[in-house]
Design a protein around this motif. Structure first.
Motif, PDB file in Angstrom:
ATOM      1  N   GLY A   1     -15.735  15.151  24.035  1.00  0.00           N
ATOM      2  CA  GLY A   1     -15.285  13.682  23.471  1.00  0.00           C
ATOM      3  C   GLY A   1     -16.297  12.811  22.975  1.00  0.00           C
ATOM      4  O   GLY A   1     -17.401  13.301  23.441  1.00  0.00           O
ATOM      5  N   PHE A   2     -15.884  11.218  22.717  1.00  0.00           N
ATOM      6  CA  PHE A   2     -17.057  10.259  22.165  1.00  0.00           C
ATOM      7  C   PHE A   2     -16.397   8.533  23.765  1.00  0.00           C
ATOM      8  O   PHE A   2     -15.585   8.740  23.473  1.00  0.00           O
ATOM      9  CB  PHE A   2     -17.109  10.159  21.437  1.00  0.00           C
ATOM     10  CG  PHE A   2     -17.765  10.518  20.394  1.00  0.00           C
ATOM     11  CD1 PHE A   2     -19.152  11.139  20.063  1.00  0.00           C
ATOM     12  CD2 PHE A   2     -16.535  11.640  19.618  1.00  0.00           C
ATOM     13  CE1 PHE A   2     -19.238  12.388  19.603  1.00  0.00           C
ATOM     14  CE2 PHE A   2     -17.102  12.820  18.878  1.00  0.00           C
ATOM     15  CZ  PHE A   2     -18.128  12.754  18.912  1.00  0.00           C
ATOM     16  N   PRO A   3     -16.906   9.527  24.210  1.00  0.00           N
ATOM     17  CA  PRO A   3     -16.338   8.658  25.898  1.00  0.00           C
ATOM     18  C   PRO A   3     -16.275   6.706  24.796  1.00  0.00           C
ATOM     19  O   PRO A   3     -17.751   6.690  24.829  1.00  0.00           O
ATOM     20  CB  PRO A   3     -16.761   8.744  26.807  1.00  0.00           C
ATOM     21  CG  PRO A   3     -17.589   9.657  26.533  1.00  0.00           C
ATOM     22  CD  PRO A   3     -17.596  10.598  25.805  1.00  0.00           C
ATOM     23  N   THR A   4     -15.783   5.932  25.788  1.00  0.00           N
ATOM     24  CA  THR A   4     -16.395   4.239  25.691  1.00  0.00           C
ATOM     25  C   THR A   4     -17.134   3.821  26.191  1.00  0.00           C
ATOM     26  O   THR A   4     -17.390   4.460  28.130  1.00  0.00           O
ATOM     27  CB  THR A   4     -15.422   3.414  25.797  1.00  0.00           C
ATOM     28  OG1 THR A   4     -14.330   4.122  26.707  1.00  0.00           O
ATOM     29  CG2 THR A   4     -14.616   3.806  23.674  1.00  0.00           C
TER      30      THR A   4
ATOM     31  N   ALA B   1     -26.408  11.519  14.748  1.00  0.00           N
ATOM     32  CA  ALA B   1     -25.630  11.537  13.903  1.00  0.00           C
ATOM     33  C   ALA B   1     -23.775  10.936  13.593  1.00  0.00           C
ATOM     34  O   ALA B   1     -24.010   9.890  13.042  1.00  0.00           O
ATOM     35  CB  ALA B   1     -26.380  12.465  12.487  1.00  0.00           C
ATOM     36  N   GLU B   2     -23.707  11.660  14.547  1.00  0.00           N
ATOM     37  CA  GLU B   2     -22.229  12.381  13.987  1.00  0.00           C
ATOM     38  C   GLU B   2     -21.839  10.408  15.005  1.00  0.00           C
ATOM     39  O   GLU B   2     -20.777  10.194  14.916  1.00  0.00           O
ATOM     40  CB  GLU B   2     -21.681  13.228  14.833  1.00  0.00           C
ATOM     41  CG  GLU B   2     -20.508  13.483  14.828  1.00  0.00           C
ATOM     42  CD  GLU B   2     -20.055  14.743  15.658  1.00  0.00           C
ATOM     43  OE1 GLU B   2     -21.114  15.114  16.190  1.00  0.00           O
ATOM     44  OE2 GLU B   2     -19.167  15.135  15.668  1.00  0.00           O
ATOM     45  N   ILE B   3     -22.670  10.455  16.322  1.00  0.00           N
ATOM     46  CA  ILE B   3     -22.228   8.854  16.418  1.00  0.00           C
ATOM     47  C   ILE B   3     -22.215   7.887  15.709  1.00  0.00           C
ATOM     48  O   ILE B   3     -20.959   6.797  14.990  1.00  0.00           O
ATOM     49  CB  ILE B   3     -23.279   8.305  17.689  1.00  0.00           C
ATOM     50  CG1 ILE B   3     -22.514   9.281  18.657  1.00  0.00           C
ATOM     51  CG2 ILE B   3     -22.661   6.898  18.214  1.00  0.00           C
ATOM     52  CD1 ILE B   3     -22.813   9.351  20.527  1.00  0.00           C
ATOM     53  N   ARG B   4     -23.373   7.859  14.235  1.00  0.00           N
ATOM     54  CA  ARG B   4     -23.046   6.493  13.952  1.00  0.00           C
ATOM     55  C   ARG B   4     -22.215   6.760  12.835  1.00  0.00           C
ATOM     56  O   ARG B   4     -21.873   5.504  12.630  1.00  0.00           O
ATOM     57  CB  ARG B   4     -24.915   7.213  13.281  1.00  0.00           C
ATOM     58  CG  ARG B   4     -25.370   5.155  13.345  1.00  0.00           C
ATOM     59  CD  ARG B   4     -26.940   5.570  12.081  1.00  0.00           C
ATOM     60  NE  ARG B   4     -28.173   5.922  13.496  1.00  0.00           N
ATOM     61  CZ  ARG B   4     -28.809   6.963  12.690  1.00  0.00           C
ATOM     62  NH1 ARG B   4     -29.569   7.234  12.375  1.00  0.00           N
ATOM     63  NH2 ARG B   4     -29.992   6.413  14.431  1.00  0.00           N
ATOM     64  N   GLN B   5     -21.516   7.639  12.554  1.00  0.00           N
ATOM     65  CA  GLN B   5     -20.835   7.657  11.145  1.00  0.00           C
ATOM     66  C   GLN B   5     -19.922   7.072  11.712  1.00  0.00           C
ATOM     67  O   GLN B   5     -18.800   6.416  11.341  1.00  0.00           O
ATOM     68  CB  GLN B   5     -21.072   9.290  11.334  1.00  0.00           C
ATOM     69  CG  GLN B   5     -20.014  10.257   9.969  1.00  0.00           C
ATOM     70  CD  GLN B   5     -19.990   8.642   8.449  1.00  0.00           C
ATOM     71  OE1 GLN B   5     -21.322   8.403   7.823  1.00  0.00           O
ATOM     72  NE2 GLN B   5     -19.209   8.546   7.669  1.00  0.00           N
TER      73      GLN B   5
ATOM     74  N   GLY C   1     -11.437  -1.676  23.817  1.00  0.00           N
ATOM     75  CA  GLY C   1     -10.700  -2.080  22.353  1.00  0.00           C
ATOM     76  C   GLY C   1     -11.378  -1.529  21.341  1.00  0.00           C
ATOM     77  O   GLY C   1     -10.274  -1.028  20.345  1.00  0.00           O
ATOM     78  N   CYS C   2     -12.669  -1.726  21.023  1.00  0.00           N
ATOM     79  CA  CYS C   2     -13.201  -2.016  19.567  1.00  0.00           C
ATOM     80  C   CYS C   2     -13.836  -0.262  19.514  1.00  0.00           C
ATOM     81  O   CYS C   2     -13.656  -0.473  18.267  1.00  0.00           O
ATOM     82  CB  CYS C   2     -13.948  -2.881  20.194  1.00  0.00           C
ATOM     83  SG  CYS C   2     -16.099  -2.933  20.077  1.00  0.00           S
ATOM     84  N   ARG C   3     -13.990  -0.152  20.192  1.00  0.00           N
ATOM     85  CA  ARG C   3     -14.308   1.675  20.307  1.00  0.00           C
ATOM     86  C   ARG C   3     -15.961   1.828  19.282  1.00  0.00           C
ATOM     87  O   ARG C   3     -16.067   2.867  18.818  1.00  0.00           O
ATOM     88  CB  ARG C   3     -13.530   2.810  19.714  1.00  0.00           C
ATOM     89  CG  ARG C   3     -12.015   2.132  19.427  1.00  0.00           C
ATOM     90  CD  ARG C   3     -11.534   2.667  21.117  1.00  0.00           C
ATOM     91  NE  ARG C   3     -11.863   3.994  21.300  1.00  0.00           N
ATOM     92  CZ  ARG C   3     -11.378   4.568  22.448  1.00  0.00           C
ATOM     93  NH1 ARG C   3     -10.804   2.930  23.806  1.00  0.00           N
ATOM     94  NH2 ARG C   3     -11.307   5.268  23.264  1.00  0.00           N
ATOM     95  N   LEU C   4     -16.880   0.305  19.357  1.00  0.00           N
ATOM     96  CA  LEU C   4     -17.888   0.604  18.477  1.00  0.00           C
ATOM     97  C   LEU C   4     -18.833   1.610  19.661  1.00  0.00           C
ATOM     98  O   LEU C   4     -20.071   1.125  19.526  1.00  0.00           O
ATOM     99  CB  LEU C   4     -18.446  -0.427  18.840  1.00  0.00           C
ATOM    100  CG  LEU C   4     -17.537  -0.947  16.900  1.00  0.00           C
ATOM    101  CD1 LEU C   4     -17.910  -2.449  16.582  1.00  0.00           C
ATOM    102  CD2 LEU C   4     -18.334   0.099  15.974  1.00  0.00           C
ATOM    103  N   CYS C   5     -18.891   0.835  20.985  1.00  0.00           N
ATOM    104  CA  CYS C   5     -19.682   1.906  21.858  1.00  0.00           C
ATOM    105  C   CYS C   5     -20.026   2.889  22.909  1.00  0.00           C
ATOM    106  O   CYS C   5     -20.009   3.413  23.706  1.00  0.00           O
ATOM    107  CB  CYS C   5     -19.549   1.046  23.788  1.00  0.00           C
ATOM    108  SG  CYS C   5     -18.135   0.690  24.592  1.00  0.00           S
ATOM    109  N   ILE C   6     -18.741   3.918  21.966  1.00  0.00           N
ATOM    110  CA  ILE C   6     -18.946   5.412  22.356  1.00  0.00           C
ATOM    111  C   ILE C   6     -20.771   5.735  22.496  1.00  0.00           C
ATOM    112  O   ILE C   6     -21.483   5.920  21.050  1.00  0.00           O
ATOM    113  CB  ILE C   6     -17.941   6.304  20.642  1.00  0.00           C
ATOM    114  CG1 ILE C   6     -18.462   5.595  19.763  1.00  0.00           C
ATOM    115  CG2 ILE C   6     -16.481   5.737  20.892  1.00  0.00           C
ATOM    116  CD1 ILE C   6     -17.659   6.239  18.239  1.00  0.00           C
ATOM    117  N   VAL C   7     -20.408   7.031  22.727  1.00  0.00           N
ATOM    118  CA  VAL C   7     -21.655   7.508  23.369  1.00  0.00           C
ATOM    119  C   VAL C   7     -21.261   9.239  23.649  1.00  0.00           C
ATOM    120  O   VAL C   7     -20.016   9.785  23.878  1.00  0.00           O
ATOM    121  CB  VAL C   7     -22.767   6.961  24.574  1.00  0.00           C
ATOM    122  CG1 VAL C   7     -22.463   5.633  24.160  1.00  0.00           C
ATOM    123  CG2 VAL C   7     -21.602   7.234  25.756  1.00  0.00           C
ATOM    124  N   GLU C   8     -22.153   9.363  23.765  1.00  0.00           N
ATOM    125  CA  GLU C   8     -21.639  11.183  23.851  1.00  0.00           C
ATOM    126  C   GLU C   8     -22.605  11.594  25.251  1.00  0.00           C
ATOM    127  O   GLU C   8     -24.002  10.944  25.796  1.00  0.00           O
ATOM    128  CB  GLU C   8     -22.792  12.356  23.177  1.00  0.00           C
ATOM    129  CG  GLU C   8     -22.007  13.079  21.897  1.00  0.00           C
ATOM    130  CD  GLU C   8     -23.027  13.548  20.922  1.00  0.00           C
ATOM    131  OE1 GLU C   8     -23.306  13.622  19.783  1.00  0.00           O
ATOM    132  OE2 GLU C   8     -23.917  14.259  21.678  1.00  0.00           O
TER     133      GLU C   8
END
Lengths: 156, 754
Positions: B56-59, B76-80, B43-50
């Motif tokens: 894309g960026f799965p959770t 850098a991209e994940i941080r942004q 739900g929060c989408r903060l745990c996205i990783v590569e």
């Protein structure tokens, strides 16, 4: 728990819906539609009945019913007017259309006229972007429309 | 299974998520909606990783870790992206506690507008300092929010007991909704509406009380923001000490953490993982501890009655006065009343004091007497208690067990069994949270108890009876318990009796066969010159004793005692109790005793020493434990023949309600919990007629209206309390004197609005 039960002629449909899906819970949406057809809108008792039928909590069923805009928690007017204000319609002036409707009917979006005749709703995408800006009168699409056409339509 | 996370090869078991695998190997990924006790939500989408080879960026919380995966959690991209996501979350959350230009200076100096040597700092949120959101903002490194903050202006909900709800602070992570549905299996909470209008709450605009909330506080324990605020400790701040201890409110003695700040108990949490554990406590353990511990009626020092009033005296003088009162009083002239909430150490020293110093065996307990004449067979059945039986039986029959506001861990185990297809049958007056999972529900049997129970377990091979305290109070309680006892004796069934008091087994071990001796008969025989009330002050008029010594953490009613000795309260002294499955549970000390209060055993030892004894010089509770014979700290084995009364008659038609009565057995150190904790009185008030809401509406009554209860020639008036826990036609009255005013229990009555 609820005071309401399914009417006898709806029971076969209820049974059929419960058997359609692998999990009882999945029948919640069609059952809510069925309840809306029977009682005009999804009353609190109807929601409690649906919850009992699929064995979920009333809070869960009420939450589901309030998520989808096609379920009415209050008796809708005849006609019930939905004005789409999602992106395509908004770009083509839907906000203005909604205001025209509100002015003409003397009510805000989400309300019903005091005589119970008209009800107005600000809707999410109605799936007909090619006809933006668009509104729905009961189950029919009307669009693309301009302000003049809407005013004329409401007078009818 | 091996995978690579941030260039490190880590080992993870099959089936775990990337988030779990990362956390187990020490890689921190920020997240707000995930929780170890809950199913993944994304739900929060903060745990996205590569993940290499994945688009894309799965959770991380919803993506399963796989053999040979290569995961990067910080680029850098994940941080942004995380900063962007967090800004969107915070665009609906007041952020003055998260981002402030003065934050750095505030932490070190705490500015104040007053010209005084005090530090203040802002107090904008009750969760300040123990907030997951603050931690995540720091770990993501967000320093400003580019979006305007939209304040939802939702009124703060304050009407329910124990916690307030300010949904303006809610980030809709859904932890509360999921723990209510998944772990507590209660379903009071759900999301309502959608988009920016989304809120959380019960259906149909009901209050939590009306919607069947158990006030277990699991939602509060997992909330990552200040949305849900515990009324009792809202502004108490973060605790400075946490002590693992045991809950003092019933025979389960659940593990809990006592939170203290500046040597005062400010709250409790379920055991384990700090502020974030959902846990299995009931309302009593979760919310009632600080209010009972810090009650305004707590005694801070001894007091003695002198001519013309009450005089505060120092502890040494009080001990001397007690020794003086007891001098020359021996044998039958001395009696002691004891609470079943006392620790084994206190009970052991009390027993020695009465028997060796005072040469008296006149020991009793009004709290045990209040449980009625069926307490003997109840305890005999309880001697066979094994919690593991819940998982090993093929049919669970709960009799007189009300799981609404107590015994939650047992209820959760039963519900888990029922969910997995185990047969679960309920017998009793109250519709508790387990009712929705019961295969059958029956009212309490009024006749042919044995045949009725036999019929329920007819097809079962390993049936288990779970007996709640409410089984003790109907007139035919002894018949029901005799039937269950016969099943357990013959091996036909097992039983688990839920003990309503903290250390009922301990008291039973001390009193032995005299356990059921009526305290009131003892008090009224005229021989007593000194009555020692050890956390057990009898209600009603002052007992016919010449002198009354009252020892308790709480102030007694005015002029009921000649000498008042302050005992250490909740969490103020270490001790041991016997839990309902006969295991010793350790209660640890979390804070110092209030004022000059002392542990009960210490006061008794000091009096014995003042009376010339030299064998009461214990250094600590451990020394007492070493002195106790091993048999004392074991589950007592009892064999008692209870008498059986005839079955009650069926209700006549002109008396359509069945009134069940019981005493307020939820107690702490001899004081009813609903008298100590106002919020608990909202749930289970004494002296109210609890009634089904539909029945109340038909009578035209609402909460607090007075009704007249008529049965035969008897009549009495009580306020009503509508409660969804009651089925139509059922009434419950919690009353300190259950035998009063009605011919039977349960009793067919008519109800009229006054």
């Amino acid at each position: 728990m609820g005071a309401l039960t399914w009417p006898a002629d709806a029971r076969p449909e209820v049974e059929r819906l419960l058997k359609t899906y692998p999990r009882r819970r999945a029948a919640l949406l069609p059952l809510l539609h069925l309840a809306q057809r029977i009682w005009g809108h999804v009353t609190d008792d109807a929601v409690a009945l649906c919850a009992e039928t699929v064995e979920c909590s009333p809070a869960d069923a009420r939450g589901t019913a309030s998520f989808y805009s096609m379920y009415h928690t209050h008796a809708p007017g005849r006609p019930h007017i939905r004005v789409c204000t999602n992106v395509s319609c908004q770009i083509r002036g839907a906000d203005e259309l909604l205001r025209v409707c509100e002015r003409a009917l003397g009510i805000k979006a989400g309300q019903t006229t005091p005589d119970g005749k008209f009800s107005l709703e600000e809707a999410e995408c109605l799936g007909a972007c090619d006809r933006a800006p668009l509104l729905m009168v009961n189950d029919d699409y009307v669009g693309p429309v301009d302000q003049g056409q809407v005013e004329a339509l409401l007078k009818k | 299974m091996k995978l690579v996370i941030d260039n490190r090869t880590v080992e993870a078991p099959e089936g775990t998520t990337i988030l779990d695998a990362a956390r187990h190997s020490g890689v921190a990924i920020p997240s707000l909606c995930s929780h170890p006790e809950l199913t993944p939500y994304g739900g929060c989408r903060l745990c996205i990783v590569e993940v290499e080879g994945m688009r894309g960026f799965p959770t991380a919380c919803t993506t399963r870790a796989e053999e040979g995966m290569t995961v990067r959690t910080v680029t850098a991209e994940i941080r942004q992206l995380r900063r962007e996501v967090l800004q969107l979350i915070l665009s609906e959350h007041p952020a003055s506690c998260l981002m402030c230009e003065e934050a750095e200076a505030c932490a070190s100096f705490q500015t104040t507008i007053r010209k005084a040597g005090v530090t203040t700092g802002c107090r904008t949120c009750t969760n300040d300092g123990r907030c997951d959101l603050q931690e995540v903002v720091e770990s993501v490194g967000l320093e400003e929010i580019a979006y305007p903050i939209y304040y939802r202006n939702i009124p703060v909900e304050k009407d329910d007991p124990f916690y307030d709800r300010d949904y303006n602070l809610c980030i809709l992570c859904g932890r509360c909704v999921r723990i209510c549905q998944e772990v507590r299996m209660n379903g009071t909470l759900a999301f309502k509406q959608r988009g920016r209008r989304t809120t959380i709450g019960p259906a149909f605009d009901r209050s939590h009380l009306e919607a069947g909330c158990e006030f277990c506080g699991a939602c509060l324990s997992v909330c990552p923001t200040g949305t849900l605020g515990e009324k009792g400790r809202k502004w108490a701040g973060a605790p400075d000490a946490t002590t693992a201890s045991a809950c003092p409110f019933c025979g389960l003695a659940c593990d809990l953490q006592i939170l203290a700040r500046k040597d005062t108990i400010i709250g409790t949490l379920p055991p384990d993982t700090g502020t974030c554990s959902g846990g299995t406590l009931c309302v009593k353990g979760r919310f009632c501890v600080p209010e009972a511990a810090n009650h305004p009626d707590r005694l801070a020092g001894p007091a003695a009655r002198v001519e013309g009033g009450v005089l505060g005296v120092p502890m040494e003088e009080a001990i001397q006065r007690a020794a003086g009162l007891l001098k020359g009083v021996e044998g039958g002239a001395f009696a002691m009343l004891l609470s079943p909430d006392l620790s084994l150490e206190d009970l052991w020293v009390a027993g020695r004091f009465a028997r060796e110093v005072m040469k008296s065996d006149r020991l009793a307990s009004t709290a045990v007497e209040a449980l009625g004449p069926a307490v003997g067979p109840f305890l005999e059945v309880a001697a066979g208690n094994r919690l593991a039986d819940i998982g090993e039986s093929d049919c669970i029959v709960a009799v007189g067990a009300d799981f609404s506001y107590g015994f939650s861990p047992i209820a959760l185990r039963i519900m888990a069994e029922a969910r997995s297809g185990r047969r679960y049958i309920r017998v009793g007056a109250i519709e508790d949270p387990t009712a929705k999972l019961a295969r059958e529900s029956h009212p309490h049997p009024l006749a042919q108890e044995s045949a009725f129970l036999e019929h329920l377990i007819a097809s079962a091979h390993r049936p288990l009876f779970v007996l709640g305290p409410d089984v003790l109070f109907p007139d035919n309680a002894e018949a029901v318990l005799a039937a269950v006892r016969n099943f357990t004796r013959s091996g036909r069934a097992k039983a688990l009796a839920l003990l309503p008091h903290h250390n009922l087994f301990g008291l039973a071990a001390l009193l032995g066969d005299t356990l059921e001796r009526g305290a009131s008969a003892l008090l009224n025989d005229g021989a007593i010159r000194v009555l020692y009330c050890l956390e057990n002050l009898p209600g009603g008029p002052r007992p016919a004793a010449v002198s009354v010594i009252h020892q308790s953490p709480f102030r007694p009613p005015a002029s009921s005692a000649d000498l008042v000795l302050p005992a250490a309260g909740m969490g103020e002294a270490p001790g041991t109790v016997l839990t309902l499955d006969g295991q010793p549970a350790v209660v640890r000390q979390a804070v110092g005793p209030r004022g000059t209060a002392l542990p009960d055993w210490k006061i008794l030892s000091a009096i014995a020493t003042a009376m010339g004894r030299t064998d009461f010089n214990y250094a600590d509770a451990g020394e007492i434990r070493r002195e106790m014979p091993p048999s004392f700290a074991l589950k007592p084995l009892r064999s008692l023949e209870g008498q059986t009364r005839g079955p009650a008659a069926a209700p006549p038609a002109n008396q359509p309600f069945l009134l069940h009565r019981r005493p307020p057995y939820e107690s702490f150190r001899g004081v009813a919990l609903n008298a100590l904790v106002p919020g608990f009185a909202d749930l289970l008030p004494s002296g109210h007629i609890a009634i089904n809401p539909g029945d109340a509406a038909r009578l035209g009554t609402t909460d607090g209206d007075i009704v007249r209860v008529e049965a035969g020639g008897a009549a009495a008036e009580f306020p009503v309390k509508p409660s969804p826990r009651l089925t139509p036609g059922t009434l419950v009255l919690i009353h300190a004197d259950p035998s009063a005013r009605f011919p039977s229990n349960p009793c067919a009555v008519n109800l009229r609005r006054r």
